[in-house]
Design a protein around this motif. Structure first.
Motif, PDB file in Angstrom:
ATOM      1  N   GLN A  45      -9.857   7.775  40.527  1.00 42.35           N
ATOM      2  CA  GLN A  45     -10.152   9.046  41.191  1.00 42.35           C
ATOM      3  C   GLN A  45      -8.955   9.605  41.960  1.00 42.35           C
ATOM      4  O   GLN A  45      -8.892  10.799  42.221  1.00 42.35           O
ATOM      5  CB  GLN A  45     -11.357   8.891  42.127  1.00 42.35           C
ATOM      6  N   ARG A  46      -7.997   8.763  42.320  1.00 39.50           N
ATOM      7  CA  ARG A  46      -6.815   9.214  43.067  1.00 39.50           C
ATOM      8  C   ARG A  46      -6.045  10.286  42.307  1.00 39.50           C
ATOM      9  O   ARG A  46      -5.439  11.169  42.899  1.00 39.50           O
ATOM     10  CB  ARG A  46      -5.874   8.049  43.358  1.00 39.50           C
ATOM     11  N   ALA A  47      -6.054  10.216  40.989  1.00 35.57           N
ATOM     12  CA  ALA A  47      -5.302  11.184  40.187  1.00 35.57           C
ATOM     13  C   ALA A  47      -5.800  12.605  40.404  1.00 35.57           C
ATOM     14  O   ALA A  47      -5.031  13.562  40.319  1.00 35.57           O
ATOM     15  CB  ALA A  47      -5.383  10.822  38.708  1.00 35.57           C
ATOM     16  N   TYR A  48      -7.088  12.757  40.682  1.00 39.96           N
ATOM     17  CA  TYR A  48      -7.649  14.095  40.857  1.00 39.96           C
ATOM     18  C   TYR A  48      -7.183  14.770  42.142  1.00 39.96           C
ATOM     19  O   TYR A  48      -7.277  15.976  42.281  1.00 39.96           O
ATOM     20  CB  TYR A  48      -9.179  14.048  40.854  1.00 39.96           C
ATOM     21  N   HIS A  74      -4.777  13.382  36.031  1.00 38.77           N
ATOM     22  CA  HIS A  74      -5.830  12.572  35.417  1.00 38.77           C
ATOM     23  C   HIS A  74      -5.494  12.245  33.961  1.00 38.77           C
ATOM     24  O   HIS A  74      -5.639  11.106  33.514  1.00 38.77           O
ATOM     25  CB  HIS A  74      -7.171  13.307  35.498  1.00 38.77           C
ATOM     26  N   MET A  75      -5.020  13.240  33.229  1.00 38.44           N
ATOM     27  CA  MET A  75      -4.728  12.999  31.813  1.00 38.44           C
ATOM     28  C   MET A  75      -3.536  12.065  31.630  1.00 38.44           C
ATOM     29  O   MET A  75      -3.483  11.322  30.644  1.00 38.44           O
ATOM     30  CB  MET A  75      -4.542  14.319  31.065  1.00 38.44           C
ATOM     31  N   ALA A  76      -2.615  12.040  32.576  1.00 34.68           N
ATOM     32  CA  ALA A  76      -1.543  11.038  32.519  1.00 34.68           C
ATOM     33  C   ALA A  76      -2.143   9.638  32.637  1.00 34.68           C
ATOM     34  O   ALA A  76      -1.752   8.719  31.906  1.00 34.68           O
ATOM     35  CB  ALA A  76      -0.525  11.275  33.636  1.00 34.68           C
ATOM     36  N   GLU A  77      -3.111   9.485  33.545  1.00 39.78           N
ATOM     37  CA  GLU A  77      -3.778   8.189  33.701  1.00 39.78           C
ATOM     38  C   GLU A  77      -4.561   7.808  32.448  1.00 39.78           C
ATOM     39  O   GLU A  77      -4.545   6.654  32.027  1.00 39.78           O
ATOM     40  CB  GLU A  77      -4.741   8.209  34.898  1.00 39.78           C
ATOM     41  N   ARG A 114      -2.297   0.499  28.199  1.00 36.60           N
ATOM     42  CA  ARG A 114      -3.051  -0.645  28.722  1.00 36.60           C
ATOM     43  C   ARG A 114      -3.960  -1.254  27.661  1.00 36.60           C
ATOM     44  O   ARG A 114      -4.093  -2.474  27.597  1.00 36.60           O
ATOM     45  CB  ARG A 114      -3.849  -0.224  29.955  1.00 36.60           C
ATOM     46  N   THR A 115      -4.589  -0.430  26.845  1.00 39.87           N
ATOM     47  CA  THR A 115      -5.532  -0.939  25.844  1.00 39.87           C
ATOM     48  C   THR A 115      -4.846  -1.237  24.518  1.00 39.87           C
ATOM     49  O   THR A 115      -4.850  -2.370  24.060  1.00 39.87           O
ATOM     50  CB  THR A 115      -6.691   0.055  25.631  1.00 39.87           C
ATOM     51  N   MET A 116      -4.253  -0.233  23.896  1.00 39.13           N
ATOM     52  CA  MET A 116      -3.714  -0.435  22.548  1.00 39.13           C
ATOM     53  C   MET A 116      -2.431  -1.255  22.528  1.00 39.13           C
ATOM     54  O   MET A 116      -2.224  -2.048  21.618  1.00 39.13           O
ATOM     55  CB  MET A 116      -3.494   0.917  21.853  1.00 39.13           C
ATOM     56  N   ALA A 117      -1.558  -1.084  23.521  1.00 40.74           N
ATOM     57  CA  ALA A 117      -0.298  -1.829  23.545  1.00 40.74           C
ATOM     58  C   ALA A 117      -0.434  -3.153  24.297  1.00 40.74           C
ATOM     59  O   ALA A 117       0.529  -3.914  24.379  1.00 40.74           O
ATOM     60  CB  ALA A 117       0.814  -0.989  24.153  1.00 40.74           C
ATOM     61  N   GLY A 118      -1.608  -3.411  24.863  1.00 43.01           N
ATOM     62  CA  GLY A 118      -1.839  -4.684  25.540  1.00 43.01           C
ATOM     63  C   GLY A 118      -1.164  -4.818  26.895  1.00 43.01           C
ATOM     64  O   GLY A 118      -1.002  -5.929  27.401  1.00 43.01           O
ATOM     65  N   GLU A 119      -0.780  -3.702  27.524  1.00 42.93           N
ATOM     66  CA  GLU A 119      -0.146  -3.743  28.841  1.00 42.93           C
ATOM     67  C   GLU A 119      -1.223  -3.652  29.924  1.00 42.93           C
ATOM     68  O   GLU A 119      -1.149  -2.824  30.836  1.00 42.93           O
ATOM     69  CB  GLU A 119       0.849  -2.589  28.986  1.00 42.93           C
ATOM     70  N   ALA A 120      -2.214  -4.520  29.832  1.00 42.13           N
ATOM     71  CA  ALA A 120      -3.402  -4.449  30.683  1.00 42.13           C
ATOM     72  C   ALA A 120      -3.089  -4.515  32.177  1.00 42.13           C
ATOM     73  O   ALA A 120      -3.834  -3.953  32.982  1.00 42.13           O
ATOM     74  CB  ALA A 120      -4.377  -5.554  30.306  1.00 42.13           C
ATOM     75  N   GLU A 121      -2.013  -5.160  32.545  1.00 45.89           N
ATOM     76  CA  GLU A 121      -1.667  -5.298  33.965  1.00 45.89           C
ATOM     77  C   GLU A 121      -0.805  -4.156  34.483  1.00 45.89           C
ATOM     78  O   GLU A 121      -0.476  -4.119  35.674  1.00 45.89           O
ATOM     79  CB  GLU A 121      -0.971  -6.641  34.201  1.00 45.89           C
ATOM     80  N   LEU A 122      -0.442  -3.227  33.624  1.00 42.22           N
ATOM     81  CA  LEU A 122       0.341  -2.079  34.042  1.00 42.22           C
ATOM     82  C   LEU A 122      -0.470  -1.275  35.050  1.00 42.22           C
ATOM     83  O   LEU A 122      -1.611  -0.902  34.786  1.00 42.22           O
ATOM     84  CB  LEU A 122       0.661  -1.204  32.814  1.00 42.22           C
ATOM     85  N   PRO A 123       0.094  -1.003  36.240  1.00 40.82           N
ATOM     86  CA  PRO A 123      -0.684  -0.255  37.238  1.00 40.82           C
ATOM     87  C   PRO A 123      -0.901   1.188  36.798  1.00 40.82           C
ATOM     88  O   PRO A 123      -0.181   1.712  35.947  1.00 40.82           O
ATOM     89  CB  PRO A 123       0.176  -0.316  38.499  1.00 40.82           C
ATOM     90  N   LEU A 124      -1.877   1.815  37.404  1.00 40.68           N
ATOM     91  CA  LEU A 124      -2.103   3.229  37.158  1.00 40.68           C
ATOM     92  C   LEU A 124      -0.913   4.017  37.711  1.00 40.68           C
ATOM     93  O   LEU A 124      -0.162   3.511  38.538  1.00 40.68           O
ATOM     94  CB  LEU A 124      -3.399   3.690  37.824  1.00 40.68           C
ATOM     95  N   VAL A 125      -0.754   5.227  37.275  1.00 42.52           N
ATOM     96  CA  VAL A 125       0.372   6.049  37.699  1.00 42.52           C
ATOM     97  C   VAL A 125       0.288   6.362  39.192  1.00 42.52           C
ATOM     98  O   VAL A 125       1.267   6.245  39.914  1.00 42.52           O
ATOM     99  CB  VAL A 125       0.430   7.370  36.890  1.00 42.52           C
ATOM    100  N   SER A 143      -2.237   5.109  41.428  1.00 41.68           N
ATOM    101  CA  SER A 143      -2.994   4.191  42.267  1.00 41.68           C
ATOM    102  C   SER A 143      -2.749   2.749  41.847  1.00 41.68           C
ATOM    103  O   SER A 143      -3.380   2.257  40.916  1.00 41.68           O
ATOM    104  CB  SER A 143      -4.496   4.499  42.183  1.00 41.68           C
ATOM    105  N   PRO A 144      -1.854   2.063  42.543  1.00 39.81           N
ATOM    106  CA  PRO A 144      -1.626   0.654  42.239  1.00 39.81           C
ATOM    107  C   PRO A 144      -2.898  -0.193  42.403  1.00 39.81           C
ATOM    108  O   PRO A 144      -3.034  -1.250  41.810  1.00 39.81           O
ATOM    109  CB  PRO A 144      -0.559   0.224  43.251  1.00 39.81           C
ATOM    110  N   GLU A 145      -3.852   0.334  43.197  1.00 39.14           N
ATOM    111  CA  GLU A 145      -5.113  -0.379  43.436  1.00 39.14           C
ATOM    112  C   GLU A 145      -6.106  -0.192  42.294  1.00 39.14           C
ATOM    113  O   GLU A 145      -7.177  -0.800  42.298  1.00 39.14           O
ATOM    114  CB  GLU A 145      -5.772   0.080  44.743  1.00 39.14           C
TER     115      GLU A 145
END
Length: 176
Positions: free
Chosen positions: A96-99, A66-69, A77-88, A90-92
């Motif tokens: 909650q998948r991280a848990y 979870h903390m990696a996400e 995604r927020t500060m560097a502007g990589e908004a389209e970068l998928p989650l670690v 869950s590509p969807e």
């Protein structure tokens, strides 16, 4: 050799009692990152996956994932502007998948988490000030680096409390 033996010794430096705002925020965030690693130190995959507080499905491995996400979401995604970068995990885009630690290993989760922490540090270090802002598309708002760092400290502190209870349930270890 357990799954997280490479994390058996974790150096944790306390935040400074005096210092500038950025130095203090950076030190508190690193202190809490190290605390999470310490709570997981010396445990194997089975122990990291153990859910010790029924009916909760939370585990130490799930917290690390979870903390990696969270690191990725706020810094990349927020500060560097990589908004389209998928989650670690869950590509969807399902946070909650991280848990769910099933099928995951300590080394896999720690490697991903450490990579995200390294990116977060790089992004924070490159920012000219804490007033730099980024857009969080998920919540539709603009936030400052200062806010992100404070939010991350809060996030780690809250989850480190969970980690205290989880670790005690795994092997009785308390305190850090």
């Amino acid at each position: 050799m357990s799954g997280s033996d490479s994390f058996a010794r974790v150096d944790r430096v306390g935040p400074p009692l005096t210092g500038g705002e950025r130095e203090t925020l950076r030190a508190y965030l690193d202190y809490h990152r190290a605390t999470l690693a310490m709570k997981c130190a010396g445990l194997g995959d089975e122990e990291l996956r153990r859910r010790t507080m029924p009916p909760s499905t939370l585990s130490l491995l799930g917290l690390v994932r979870h903390m990696a996400e969270v690191e990725r979401a706020w810094f990349r995604r927020t500060m560097a502007g990589e908004a389209e970068l998928p989650l670690v995990w869950s590509p969807e885009g399902d946070y909650q998948r991280a848990y769910d630690p099933e099928g995951s290993t300590g080394p896999e989760a720690f490697t991903a988490w450490q990579a995200e922490v390294a990116e977060s540090r790089r992004i924070e270090d490159a920012a000219p000030s804490l007033d730099v802002t980024g857009e969080n598309k998920r919540y539709g708002c603009e936030v400052s680096l200062r806010w992100v760092m404070l939010h991350m400290i809060h996030e780690y502190a809250r989850h480190n409390g969970h980690a205290d209870l989880l670790r005690e349930g795994v092997d009785g270890a308390v305190g850090v």
